[in-house]
Design a protein around this motif. Structure first.
Motif, PDB file in Angstrom:
ATOM      1  N   ILE A   1       0.836  -1.204   0.000  1.00  0.00           N
ATOM      2  CA  ILE A   1       0.000   0.000   0.000  1.00  0.00           C
ATOM      3  C   ILE A   1       0.872   1.255   0.000  1.00  0.00           C
ATOM      4  N   ILE A   2       1.958   1.233   0.755  1.00  0.00           N
ATOM      5  CA  ILE A   2       2.890   2.362   0.739  1.00  0.00           C
ATOM      6  C   ILE A   2       3.446   2.569  -0.667  1.00  0.00           C
ATOM      7  N   GLY A   3       3.741   1.468  -1.353  1.00  0.00           N
ATOM      8  CA  GLY A   3       4.247   1.566  -2.713  1.00  0.00           C
ATOM      9  C   GLY A   3       3.245   2.207  -3.658  1.00  0.00           C
ATOM     10  N   TYR A   4       1.951   1.844  -3.529  1.00  0.00           N
ATOM     11  CA  TYR A   4       0.923   2.466  -4.365  1.00  0.00           C
ATOM     12  C   TYR A   4       0.872   3.977  -4.121  1.00  0.00           C
ATOM     13  N   PHE A   5       0.969   4.357  -2.864  1.00  0.00           N
ATOM     14  CA  PHE A   5       0.888   5.776  -2.513  1.00  0.00           C
ATOM     15  C   PHE A   5       2.101   6.543  -3.029  1.00  0.00           C
TER      16      PHE A   5
ATOM     17  N   PHE B   1      -3.984   5.225 -11.316  1.00  0.00           N
ATOM     18  CA  PHE B   1      -3.417   4.829 -10.035  1.00  0.00           C
ATOM     19  C   PHE B   1      -4.385   4.005  -9.176  1.00  0.00           C
ATOM     20  N   ILE B   2      -5.591   4.504  -8.940  1.00  0.00           N
ATOM     21  CA  ILE B   2      -6.481   3.842  -7.983  1.00  0.00           C
ATOM     22  C   ILE B   2      -6.942   2.483  -8.496  1.00  0.00           C
ATOM     23  N   VAL B   3      -7.483   2.430  -9.722  1.00  0.00           N
ATOM     24  CA  VAL B   3      -8.017   1.163 -10.237  1.00  0.00           C
ATOM     25  C   VAL B   3      -6.930   0.103 -10.418  1.00  0.00           C
ATOM     26  N   PRO B   4      -5.795   0.396 -11.080  1.00  0.00           N
ATOM     27  CA  PRO B   4      -4.753  -0.641 -11.186  1.00  0.00           C
ATOM     28  C   PRO B   4      -4.216  -1.103  -9.834  1.00  0.00           C
ATOM     29  N   SER B   5      -4.030  -0.170  -8.908  1.00  0.00           N
ATOM     30  CA  SER B   5      -3.521  -0.549  -7.584  1.00  0.00           C
ATOM     31  C   SER B   5      -4.526  -1.406  -6.827  1.00  0.00           C
ATOM     32  N   ALA B   6      -5.812  -1.054  -6.932  1.00  0.00           N
ATOM     33  CA  ALA B   6      -6.837  -1.831  -6.241  1.00  0.00           C
ATOM     34  C   ALA B   6      -6.919  -3.248  -6.804  1.00  0.00           C
ATOM     35  N   LEU B   7      -6.889  -3.398  -8.123  1.00  0.00           N
ATOM     36  CA  LEU B   7      -6.921  -4.731  -8.722  1.00  0.00           C
ATOM     37  C   LEU B   7      -5.693  -5.542  -8.333  1.00  0.00           C
ATOM     38  N   HIS B   8      -4.548  -4.899  -8.308  1.00  0.00           N
ATOM     39  CA  HIS B   8      -3.308  -5.581  -7.923  1.00  0.00           C
ATOM     40  C   HIS B   8      -3.384  -6.066  -6.481  1.00  0.00           C
ATOM     41  N   LEU B   9      -3.876  -5.226  -5.583  1.00  0.00           N
ATOM     42  CA  LEU B   9      -3.974  -5.596  -4.171  1.00  0.00           C
ATOM     43  C   LEU B   9      -5.013  -6.693  -3.959  1.00  0.00           C
ATOM     44  N   VAL B  10      -6.157  -6.590  -4.631  1.00  0.00           N
ATOM     45  CA  VAL B  10      -7.195  -7.626  -4.501  1.00  0.00           C
ATOM     46  C   VAL B  10      -6.682  -8.964  -5.026  1.00  0.00           C
TER      47      VAL B  10
ATOM     48  N   SER C   1      -7.063 -14.997  -9.149  1.00  0.00           N
ATOM     49  CA  SER C   1      -6.041 -14.005  -8.809  1.00  0.00           C
ATOM     50  C   SER C   1      -5.140 -13.723  -9.999  1.00  0.00           C
ATOM     51  N   VAL C   2      -4.830 -14.762 -10.782  1.00  0.00           N
ATOM     52  CA  VAL C   2      -4.028 -14.565 -11.994  1.00  0.00           C
ATOM     53  C   VAL C   2      -4.792 -13.698 -12.993  1.00  0.00           C
ATOM     54  N   CYS C   3      -6.103 -13.891 -13.082  1.00  0.00           N
ATOM     55  CA  CYS C   3      -6.914 -13.080 -13.998  1.00  0.00           C
ATOM     56  C   CYS C   3      -6.893 -11.607 -13.597  1.00  0.00           C
ATOM     57  N   LEU C   4      -6.937 -11.330 -12.293  1.00  0.00           N
ATOM     58  CA  LEU C   4      -6.880  -9.940 -11.839  1.00  0.00           C
ATOM     59  C   LEU C   4      -5.551  -9.304 -12.221  1.00  0.00           C
ATOM     60  N   PHE C   5      -4.461 -10.030 -11.992  1.00  0.00           N
ATOM     61  CA  PHE C   5      -3.152  -9.510 -12.397  1.00  0.00           C
ATOM     62  C   PHE C   5      -3.072  -9.343 -13.910  1.00  0.00           C
ATOM     63  N   THR C   6      -3.673 -10.272 -14.645  1.00  0.00           N
ATOM     64  CA  THR C   6      -3.615 -10.212 -16.101  1.00  0.00           C
ATOM     65  C   THR C   6      -4.374  -9.001 -16.641  1.00  0.00           C
ATOM     66  N   VAL C   7      -5.499  -8.654 -16.014  1.00  0.00           N
ATOM     67  CA  VAL C   7      -6.237  -7.452 -16.420  1.00  0.00           C
ATOM     68  C   VAL C   7      -5.342  -6.224 -16.294  1.00  0.00           C
ATOM     69  N   VAL C   8      -4.652  -6.114 -15.166  1.00  0.00           N
ATOM     70  CA  VAL C   8      -3.749  -4.977 -14.955  1.00  0.00           C
ATOM     71  C   VAL C   8      -2.603  -5.018 -15.957  1.00  0.00           C
ATOM     72  N   ASN C   9      -2.013  -6.202 -16.156  1.00  0.00           N
ATOM     73  CA  ASN C   9      -0.862  -6.324 -17.056  1.00  0.00           C
ATOM     74  C   ASN C   9      -1.231  -6.011 -18.501  1.00  0.00           C
ATOM     75  N   LEU C  10      -2.395  -6.482 -18.943  1.00  0.00           N
ATOM     76  CA  LEU C  10      -2.823  -6.190 -20.305  1.00  0.00           C
ATOM     77  C   LEU C  10      -3.125  -4.699 -20.496  1.00  0.00           C
ATOM     78  N   SER C  11      -3.691  -4.072 -19.471  1.00  0.00           N
ATOM     79  CA  SER C  11      -3.934  -2.627 -19.577  1.00  0.00           C
ATOM     80  C   SER C  11      -2.612  -1.872 -19.674  1.00  0.00           C
ATOM     81  N   PHE C  12      -1.605  -2.297 -18.896  1.00  0.00           N
ATOM     82  CA  PHE C  12      -0.282  -1.679 -18.998  1.00  0.00           C
ATOM     83  C   PHE C  12       0.339  -1.934 -20.371  1.00  0.00           C
ATOM     84  N   THR C  13       0.120  -3.129 -20.905  1.00  0.00           N
ATOM     85  CA  THR C  13       0.698  -3.474 -22.210  1.00  0.00           C
ATOM     86  C   THR C  13       0.151  -2.587 -23.318  1.00  0.00           C
TER      87      THR C  13
END
Length: 441
Positions: free
Chosen positions: A92-96, A140-149, A308-320
């Protein structure tokens, strides 16, 4: 006499009396033997891959710290929970800090190109000035929240009382390999293959760390609300930002590599079961029970590990895709902000790699499952192996295998190689069209 493969590794005796042994670092292996005892095989599995990998997952906070010799005491359980809470707080500190420094994982830091003409040399120099106007919610908020979840879901699954999937799966794969003619050679190759996923994860994390450090060194970075702080405070904030971001990558790489590793184990498991049926006469009911055990392990992978892999993949694909748009200067609103191409290309490649890894492993697992469906027909055409087997048992195997519905799933969809090839070809066509129409600069 065949022993029950459902016994856990911790309940197995640690030593056996074997003749003509060759010691292989942790355990002794019978010389020139292809069919090892169950105890020897499980000890080899435990010492070579299972225990080290479990300790690695515990270091990530995904699993509790366990004592291999006895049940964990109260203080060890308490320490495990406190350690996991510290990991979550660190993330969480890293997200902030990423928000404070305007550091986006898809593009790095925002740099605005400013021209500076030297009157002495009459040369035009380009200076990158740090700027920040990213969307707070979508960047920031949506990618960080998905990553944490995604991390929290993985922690819950790994710490649940029913999470003996990985030890049981490794047991059964190693035991199934003893039925093959290659014997111990297959098991050594299996260990090397499993460690290969860990090595690739480490390489990915190291390259990600290099890109982050280079982005920090590219220009002057400022933190919101701390613009007038002392230089040593800014330096400590930068170091903390690197460490926290590195921890984000380590956690994500551990979860994704765990999925890929289990998918690889299931792929080998179903291949070994197929070879067992083709090479040796077996009872139809016994073999079907093993397939049913495989289906339970596959269901656990699809229903418990995959989300959990799907949540990370959503974030990773958005970054891609965001990074690709950034590289191609296709974002007309932010065209004045330029990427640092060497670093951003490496960053995009890393996100592409970790985004595709689960899909590739899932497609390989589905392909092995599809091959298993045709094993019943192969058995009926091999008279020498199953000539003593009654015809009605062979017919039951044929009907059973053709009716199987087994495949790897991500986002509740079956993952197949032909779908991945189609998506890849479609993406290449789109890129070519955009380039030919001068949309890509």
């Amino acid at each position: 006499m065949e022993m029950d493969p459902d016994r856990t590794i911790n309940n197995i005796a640690s030593s056996t009396n074997l003749g003509n042994e060759i010691c292989d670092e942790y355990i002794c292996i019978p010389e020139a033997s292809t069919h090892l005892s169950v105890t020897t095989v499980l000890n080899y599995c435990k010492n070579k891959i299972l225990n080290p990998y479990m300790r690695l997952l515990s270091f990530m906070g995904l699993r509790p710290f366990m004592n291999e010799e006895q049940e964990p005491c109260f203080f060890l359980r308490l320490f495990s929970y406190i350690y996991t809470l510290q990991v979550m707080g660190f993330m969480i500190i890293g997200y902030f800090l990423q928000y404070m420094s305007c550091f986006r994982r898809d593009r790095g830091f925002y740099y605005k190109a400013k021209s500076n003409k030297s009157y002495l040399t009459n040369e035009l120099n380009v200076i990158y000035e740090h700027t920040c106007d990213s969307s707070l919610i979508y960047s920031f908020i949506v990618p960080s929240a998905l990553h944490l979840v995604g991390y929290l879901h993985a922690v819950v699954i790994f710490r649940s009382s029913d999470d003996d999937q990985l030890p049981v799966l490794m047991e059964r794969v190693f035991l199934s390999s003893t039925n093959l003619s290659s014997g111990f050679i297959s098991q050594k190759k299996l260990v090397k293959t499993l460690w290969l996923f860990v090595v690739f994860s480490v390489i990915w994390v190291i390259l990600s760390l290099v890109s982050i450090i280079c982005m920090l060194a590219e220009g002057e970075i400022s933190f919101k609300w701390m613009e007038n702080s002392k230089p040593w405070i800014i330096l400590m904030m930068k170091i903390l930002l690197v460490i926290c971001t590195l921890w984000h990558d380590v956690v994500q790489a551990a979860v994704v590599s765990n999925y890929c590793l289990q998918a690889q184990l299931l792929t080998l498991y179903v291949q070994f079961l197929r070879e067992k049926l083709l090479q040796y006469p077996v009872q139809a009911l016994e073999w079907m029970r093993e397939i049913e055990d495989f289906k339970k392990l596959l269901k656990y992978l699809n229903d418990e590990i995959a989300p959990s892999v799907c949540l990370f993949t959503v974030v990773n694909l958005s970054f891609t895709f965001s990074g690709l748009i950034w590289l191609f200067s296709f974002n007309h609103i932010e065209r004045e902000k330029l990427p640092v191409f060497g670093l951003n290309i490496l960053n995009v490649i890393l996100w592409i790699f970790i985004s595709l890894a689960p899909f590739i492993q899932g497609a390989r697992l589905t392909n092995s499952c599809d091959v298993l469906k045709s094993v019943g027909q192969e058995v009926r055409t091999r008279p020498y192996v199953h000539q003593e087997t009654p015809a009605y048992e062979l017919d039951s195997i044929l009907m059973y295998t053709t009716s199987l519905k087994i495949n790897a799933r991500l986002f509740s969809l079956p993952i197949k190689g032909k779908y991945l090839c189609f998506c890849g070809s479609f993406a290449i066509v789109i890129i070519l069209i955009l380039g030919q129409c001068h949309y890509l600069n």
